[in-house]
Scaffold this active site. Structure first.
Site, PDB file in Angstrom:
ATOM      1  N   ALA A  65      37.006  32.288  30.261  1.00 17.26           N
ATOM      2  CA  ALA A  65      36.415  30.963  30.070  1.00 17.26           C
ATOM      3  C   ALA A  65      37.179  30.007  30.975  1.00 17.26           C
ATOM      4  CB  ALA A  65      36.553  30.547  28.616  1.00 17.26           C
ATOM      5  N   GLY A 111      37.200  35.799  28.420  1.00 24.03           N
ATOM      6  CA  GLY A 111      35.735  35.774  28.311  1.00 24.03           C
ATOM      7  C   GLY A 111      35.055  36.744  29.266  1.00 24.03           C
ATOM      8  N   GLU A 114      35.159  39.996  27.498  1.00 26.55           N
ATOM      9  CA  GLU A 114      34.187  39.881  26.396  1.00 26.55           C
ATOM     10  C   GLU A 114      32.748  39.951  26.921  1.00 26.55           C
ATOM     11  OE1 GLU A 114      36.322  36.301  25.232  1.00 26.55           O
ATOM     12  OE2 GLU A 114      36.332  37.033  23.179  1.00 26.55           O
ATOM     13  N   GLU A 134      44.414  35.571  26.064  1.00 22.70           N
ATOM     14  CA  GLU A 134      44.330  34.256  25.422  1.00 22.70           C
ATOM     15  C   GLU A 134      45.633  33.829  24.756  1.00 22.70           C
ATOM     16  OE1 GLU A 134      42.017  36.626  25.180  1.00 22.70           O
ATOM     17  OE2 GLU A 134      40.046  35.743  25.536  1.00 22.70           O
TER      18      GLU A 134
HETATM   19  N1  COA Z   1      39.751  29.127  34.242  1.00 27.78           N
HETATM   20  C1  COA Z   1      39.803  28.199  35.215  1.00 27.78           C
HETATM   21  N2  COA Z   1      40.276  28.434  36.448  1.00 27.78           N
HETATM   22  C2  COA Z   1      40.704  29.685  36.695  1.00 27.78           C
HETATM   23  C3  COA Z   1      40.697  30.701  35.725  1.00 27.78           C
HETATM   24  C4  COA Z   1      40.182  30.372  34.453  1.00 27.78           C
HETATM   25  N3  COA Z   1      40.105  31.275  33.476  1.00 27.78           N
HETATM   26  N4  COA Z   1      41.229  31.819  36.271  1.00 27.78           N
HETATM   27  C5  COA Z   1      41.532  31.514  37.540  1.00 27.78           C
HETATM   28  N5  COA Z   1      41.213  30.236  37.800  1.00 27.78           N
HETATM   29  C6  COA Z   1      41.382  29.503  39.059  1.00 27.78           C
HETATM   30  C7  COA Z   1      42.836  29.165  39.332  1.00 27.78           C
HETATM   31  O1  COA Z   1      43.221  28.001  38.621  1.00 27.78           O
HETATM   32  C8  COA Z   1      42.801  28.988  40.828  1.00 27.78           C
HETATM   33  O2  COA Z   1      42.232  27.736  41.112  1.00 27.78           O
HETATM   34  P1  COA Z   1      42.921  26.780  42.259  1.00 27.78           P
HETATM   35  O3  COA Z   1      42.825  27.591  43.532  1.00 27.78           O
HETATM   36  O4  COA Z   1      42.049  25.559  42.270  1.00 27.78           O
HETATM   37  O5  COA Z   1      44.330  26.535  41.833  1.00 27.78           O
HETATM   38  C9  COA Z   1      41.786  30.044  41.293  1.00 27.78           C
HETATM   39  O6  COA Z   1      40.996  30.330  40.144  1.00 27.78           O
HETATM   40  C10 COA Z   1      42.429  31.313  41.787  1.00 27.78           C
HETATM   41  O7  COA Z   1      43.281  31.798  40.762  1.00 27.78           O
HETATM   42  P2  COA Z   1      44.842  32.144  41.003  1.00 27.78           P
HETATM   43  O8  COA Z   1      45.525  32.043  39.677  1.00 27.78           O
HETATM   44  O9  COA Z   1      45.385  31.326  42.142  1.00 27.78           O
HETATM   45  O10 COA Z   1      44.712  33.683  41.474  1.00 27.78           O
HETATM   46  P3  COA Z   1      45.826  34.813  41.346  1.00 27.78           P
HETATM   47  O11 COA Z   1      45.331  35.966  42.144  1.00 27.78           O
HETATM   48  O12 COA Z   1      47.185  34.274  41.629  1.00 27.78           O
HETATM   49  O13 COA Z   1      45.798  35.220  39.777  1.00 27.78           O
HETATM   50  C11 COA Z   1      44.759  35.769  37.663  1.00 27.78           C
HETATM   51  C12 COA Z   1      44.663  35.809  39.218  1.00 27.78           C
HETATM   52  C13 COA Z   1      43.416  36.267  37.136  1.00 27.78           C
HETATM   53  C14 COA Z   1      45.898  36.655  37.190  1.00 27.78           C
HETATM   54  C15 COA Z   1      45.007  34.293  37.207  1.00 27.78           C
HETATM   55  O14 COA Z   1      44.061  33.448  37.836  1.00 27.78           O
HETATM   56  C16 COA Z   1      44.905  34.089  35.726  1.00 27.78           C
HETATM   57  O15 COA Z   1      45.802  34.446  34.988  1.00 27.78           O
HETATM   58  N6  COA Z   1      43.776  33.475  35.254  1.00 27.78           N
HETATM   59  C17 COA Z   1      43.600  33.112  33.900  1.00 27.78           C
HETATM   60  C18 COA Z   1      43.179  34.305  33.080  1.00 27.78           C
HETATM   61  C19 COA Z   1      43.033  33.916  31.624  1.00 27.78           C
HETATM   62  O16 COA Z   1      43.970  33.486  30.974  1.00 27.78           O
HETATM   63  N7  COA Z   1      41.808  34.073  31.118  1.00 27.78           N
HETATM   64  C20 COA Z   1      41.508  33.791  29.748  1.00 27.78           C
HETATM   65  C21 COA Z   1      41.071  32.383  29.570  1.00 27.78           C
HETATM   66  S1  COA Z   1      40.710  32.046  27.862  1.00 27.78           S
END
Ligand code: COA
Length: 258
Positions: A65, A111, A114, A134
């Site tokens: 999400a 999400g 999910e 989460e």
């Molecule tokens: N919601 C909003 N933005 C998200 C996102 C999410 N769930 N997951 C990634 N993004 C965004 C990042 O903020 C970043 O945006 P920016 O370039 O404007 O800063 C972009 O997507 C790229 O992500 P980044 O974190 O730079 O990539 P990465 O390769 O270093 O890491 C992940 C990849 C997937 C490990 C990391 O993005 C992450 O942990 N995301 C969240 C996952 C999460 O907690 N999901 C559950 C949400 S309830």
């Protein structure tokens, strides 16, 4: 017609691609609304026999999400967010009369995991990663994760995956029974299309009854209701504000258990 999706139909299969690659295809309100509309078309359009859900780019299916929408929510708005997504998208996919398959091409987190689990089955590319992170944000899964992941992998593995927030790779996900088949990324869409072409040759009403019958297995509403309430309660905690702020500020969170 769609801003955050690419939708095309080929050989009676509707291919729905979530198209926010710069945000790793995170599910914001617009994506939820458009997915609901696209799946509604799959239900209605007699020329469509099945659907595939996938993510744009080579890195991510859906990274969860959209976390940037969380900070302003209170408990009842948090619960409403979960309920709205479940009703508009996740339940609609799970209960679709036509097969809907997840082609997981990268991160399937929160999400995103999910969403894949709501599909009737999952085929993944070798670089796919699954997880429910989460708890890193002071949250729990809210789009059915505590229920569907438990059904898919059993209680102990679901508990460990959701409590640790750890990611598993495609091979482990296949071993856990989450993924049916792991293929090279360049073969992913064709593999899913071929499986659906086989299903297209079967009796459509029988396929619908297969879906209804399998979905009816050990399926109770109270688990979902309980989860949505608990999901909403997270928004009344300081730790959620801390976890989400830390993510957005790219620093480690300092949780207080409050
Ligand atoms: N919601 C909003 N933005 C998200 C996102 C999410 N769930 N997951 C990634 N993004 C965004 C990042 O903020 C970043 O945006 P920016 O370039 O404007 O800063 C972009 O997507 C790229 O992500 P980044 O974190 O730079 O990539 P990465 O390769 O270093 O890491 C992940 C990849 C997937 C490990 C990391 O993005 C992450 O942990 N995301 C969240 C996952 C999460 O907690 N999901 C559950 C949400 S309830």
């Amino acid at each position: 017609m769609y801003k955050s999706l690419l939708v095309e139909t080929e050989n009676s299969t509707c291919i729905i691609t979530i198209n926010r690659p710069d945000k790793l295809n995170a599910l914001n309100k617009e994506v939820i609304d458009e997915l609901s509309q696209a799946i509604g078309e799959v239900y209605k359009d007699d020329s469509i026999k099945s659907a595939i859900i996938t993510g744009a780019g080579q890195k991510s299916f859906v990274a969860g999400a959209d976390i940037s929408e969380f900070l302003q929510l209170d408990a009842s708005q948090g619960e409403a967010l979960a309920r709205r997504g479940q009703e508009l998208v996740f339940d609609k996919i799970e209960n679709s009369p036509k097969p809907i398959v997840a082609a997981v091409n990268g991160f399937a987190l929160g999400g995103g995991c999910e969403l894949a689990l709501a599909c009737h089955f999952i085929i993944a590319s070798e670089n796919a990663k699954f997880g429910q992170p989460e708890v890193n944000l002071g949250l729990i899964p809210g789009y059915g994760g505590t229920q569907r992941l438990t059904q898919a992998v059993g209680k102990g593995r679901a508990m460990q995956l959701i409590m640790t927030g750890e990611m598993i790779n495609a091979d482990d996900a296949a071993q856990y029974g989450v993924v049916n088949k792991v293929v090279k990324q360049e073969e992913l869409l064709n593999t899913v299309k071929q499986v659906l072409q086989v299903i297209h040759t079967k009796a459509p009403l029988a396929i619908t009854k297969v879906i209804e019958s399998i979905n009816n297995f050990d399926h109770t509403q109270q688990g979902y209701d309980f989860e949505m309430k608990k999901f909403g309660e997270c928004f009344a905690t300081e730790d959620l504000k801390e976890g989400v702020s830390a993510f957005l500020e790219k620093r480690k969170p300092d949780f207080k258990g409050r």
